[in-house]
Design an enzyme around this catalytic site. Structure first.
Site, PDB file in Angstrom:
ATOM      1  N   ARG A 275       1.848 -33.590  -6.752  1.00  0.00           N
ATOM      2  CA  ARG A 275       3.231 -33.203  -6.420  1.00  0.00           C
ATOM      3  C   ARG A 275       3.298 -32.195  -5.284  1.00  0.00           C
ATOM      4  O   ARG A 275       4.335 -32.014  -4.669  1.00  0.00           O
ATOM      5  CB  ARG A 275       3.930 -32.597  -7.634  1.00  0.00           C
ATOM      6  CG  ARG A 275       4.027 -33.542  -8.822  1.00  0.00           C
ATOM      7  CD  ARG A 275       4.487 -32.800 -10.052  1.00  0.00           C
ATOM      8  NE  ARG A 275       3.471 -31.796 -10.406  1.00  0.00           N
ATOM      9  CZ  ARG A 275       3.713 -30.708 -11.138  1.00  0.00           C
ATOM     10  NH1 ARG A 275       4.923 -30.467 -11.593  1.00  0.00           N
ATOM     11  NH2 ARG A 275       2.745 -29.871 -11.433  1.00  0.00           N
TER      12      ARG A 275
ATOM     13  N   TYR B 170       9.585 -11.624   4.983  1.00  0.00           N
ATOM     14  CA  TYR B 170       9.112 -10.308   4.597  1.00  0.00           C
ATOM     15  C   TYR B 170      10.150  -9.545   3.806  1.00  0.00           C
ATOM     16  O   TYR B 170      11.347  -9.652   4.041  1.00  0.00           O
ATOM     17  CB  TYR B 170       8.561  -9.506   5.776  1.00  0.00           C
ATOM     18  CG  TYR B 170       9.397  -9.377   7.017  1.00  0.00           C
ATOM     19  CD1 TYR B 170      10.000  -8.162   7.340  1.00  0.00           C
ATOM     20  CD2 TYR B 170       9.541 -10.441   7.900  1.00  0.00           C
ATOM     21  CE1 TYR B 170      10.732  -8.028   8.510  1.00  0.00           C
ATOM     22  CE2 TYR B 170      10.264 -10.306   9.063  1.00  0.00           C
ATOM     23  CZ  TYR B 170      10.868  -9.091   9.362  1.00  0.00           C
ATOM     24  OH  TYR B 170      11.594  -8.960  10.520  1.00  0.00           O
TER      25      TYR B 170
ATOM     26  N   LYS C 106       6.771  -2.889   4.265  1.00  0.00           N
ATOM     27  CA  LYS C 106       7.014  -4.333   4.355  1.00  0.00           C
ATOM     28  C   LYS C 106       5.930  -5.093   3.610  1.00  0.00           C
ATOM     29  O   LYS C 106       4.770  -4.697   3.617  1.00  0.00           O
ATOM     30  CB  LYS C 106       6.992  -4.794   5.818  1.00  0.00           C
ATOM     31  CG  LYS C 106       8.077  -4.217   6.680  1.00  0.00           C
ATOM     32  CD  LYS C 106       7.930  -4.685   8.113  1.00  0.00           C
ATOM     33  CE  LYS C 106       8.975  -4.062   9.004  1.00  0.00           C
ATOM     34  NZ  LYS C 106       8.776  -4.414  10.420  1.00  0.00           N
TER      35      LYS C 106
ATOM     36  N   HIS D 269       6.759  -2.789  15.943  1.00  0.00           N
ATOM     37  CA  HIS D 269       7.976  -2.192  15.412  1.00  0.00           C
ATOM     38  C   HIS D 269       7.622  -1.215  14.301  1.00  0.00           C
ATOM     39  O   HIS D 269       6.667  -1.439  13.560  1.00  0.00           O
ATOM     40  CB  HIS D 269       8.904  -3.271  14.852  1.00  0.00           C
ATOM     41  CG  HIS D 269       9.314  -4.279  15.876  1.00  0.00           C
ATOM     42  ND1 HIS D 269       9.595  -5.581  15.541  1.00  0.00           N
ATOM     43  CD2 HIS D 269       9.506  -4.192  17.223  1.00  0.00           C
ATOM     44  CE1 HIS D 269       9.934  -6.250  16.629  1.00  0.00           C
ATOM     45  NE2 HIS D 269       9.884  -5.435  17.668  1.00  0.00           N
TER      46      HIS D 269
ATOM     47  N   GLN E  87      15.860  -5.283   1.398  1.00  0.00           N
ATOM     48  CA  GLN E  87      16.224  -6.327   2.348  1.00  0.00           C
ATOM     49  C   GLN E  87      15.101  -7.343   2.412  1.00  0.00           C
ATOM     50  O   GLN E  87      13.927  -6.988   2.283  1.00  0.00           O
ATOM     51  CB  GLN E  87      16.461  -5.713   3.731  1.00  0.00           C
ATOM     52  CG  GLN E  87      16.955  -6.703   4.767  1.00  0.00           C
ATOM     53  CD  GLN E  87      17.421  -6.015   6.052  1.00  0.00           C
ATOM     54  OE1 GLN E  87      18.033  -4.966   6.008  1.00  0.00           O
ATOM     55  NE2 GLN E  87      17.115  -6.621   7.185  1.00  0.00           N
ATOM     56  N   ALA E  88      15.448  -8.619   2.632  1.00  0.00           N
ATOM     57  CA  ALA E  88      14.467  -9.687   2.836  1.00  0.00           C
ATOM     58  C   ALA E  88      14.816 -10.391   4.141  1.00  0.00           C
ATOM     59  O   ALA E  88      15.982 -10.692   4.396  1.00  0.00           O
ATOM     60  CB  ALA E  88      14.483 -10.666   1.671  1.00  0.00           C
ATOM     61  N   ASN E  89      13.791 -10.631   4.982  1.00  0.00           N
ATOM     62  CA  ASN E  89      14.004 -11.227   6.300  1.00  0.00           C
ATOM     63  C   ASN E  89      13.163 -12.480   6.477  1.00  0.00           C
ATOM     64  O   ASN E  89      12.103 -12.622   5.866  1.00  0.00           O
ATOM     65  CB  ASN E  89      13.598 -10.231   7.400  1.00  0.00           C
ATOM     66  CG  ASN E  89      14.410  -8.961   7.364  1.00  0.00           C
ATOM     67  OD1 ASN E  89      15.569  -8.960   7.003  1.00  0.00           O
ATOM     68  ND2 ASN E  89      13.787  -7.872   7.749  1.00  0.00           N
TER      69      ASN E  89
END
Length: 188
Positions: A23, A132, A72, A62, A47-49
């Site tokens: 599967r 992330y 992160k 960054h 937060q999730a990106n």
């Protein structure tokens, strides 16, 4: 899940166990109990990106002004990235040093970086996608950038993609104009 500390204190690589059958595949890319045991503290998720990039796209370096900093937890769900972590904690014995992990859709590794560490990713094939989890919501006034090609940091960026073709680096105007390590940290 296998956990390996990186060369910089506060950064870890997580490699999940994968289960496959006719599967498809299943794996746990984040598990709080195993994360907490490795890192010694929970990841506060605010937060999730998701970022999708063509081959050669270089995002970063960054980081978020620390304090408060931003931790992160990063994984690749499609394609491949070189994920680079840079120590930006003044006074740290590894300040200015970097380490890297190949994140791809084969081994399904994830990288955790604590606040105070910088982050950059280089896409190694078209359509590469990272997801992330972040401990702080995006706060533009705390957002900072460093030049990913700063010779003082000396990141050894690959010049060939996963398909063997040469990479042409593509950066945002903001990333291309970012200061080097010495200039950025002389301002603090």
């Amino acid at each position: 899940m296998q956990v390996r500390p990186l060369a910089l204190a506060g950064a870890w690589e997580f490699t999940p166990q994968q289960f496959g059958d006719d599967r498809g595949r299943f794996f746990e890319w984040f598990k709080a109990s195993e994360f907490d045991a490795a890192v010694g503290a929970p990841l506060e998720l605010l937060q999730a990106n998701c970022s999708v990039s063509a081959a050669g796209v270089l995002r970063g370096i960054h980081y978020t002004e620390d304090p408060p900093g931003q931790a992160k937890y990063v994984t690749c769900v499609r394609g491949a990235f070189l994920d680079v972590v840079v120590d930006l904690r003044p006074g740290s014995p590894t300040f200015g040093r970097w380490d890297s992990v190949l994140l791809d859709d084969v081994d399904r590794r994830a990288v955790y970086l604590s606040s105070g560490l910088g982050h950059a990713v280089l896409s190694l094939e078209d359509g590469s996608t990272i997801m992330y989890l972040c401990s702080l919501e995006y706060t533009p006034e705390l957002d900072r950038d460093l030049d990913a090609f700063d010779p003082e940091i000396g990141i050894d960026w690959p010049t060939v993609g996963r398909d063997g073709r040469p990479l042409e680096f593509l950066r945002s105007a903001k990333d291309a104009a970012a200061p080097g390590l010495a200039e950025a940290f002389a301002l603090h």
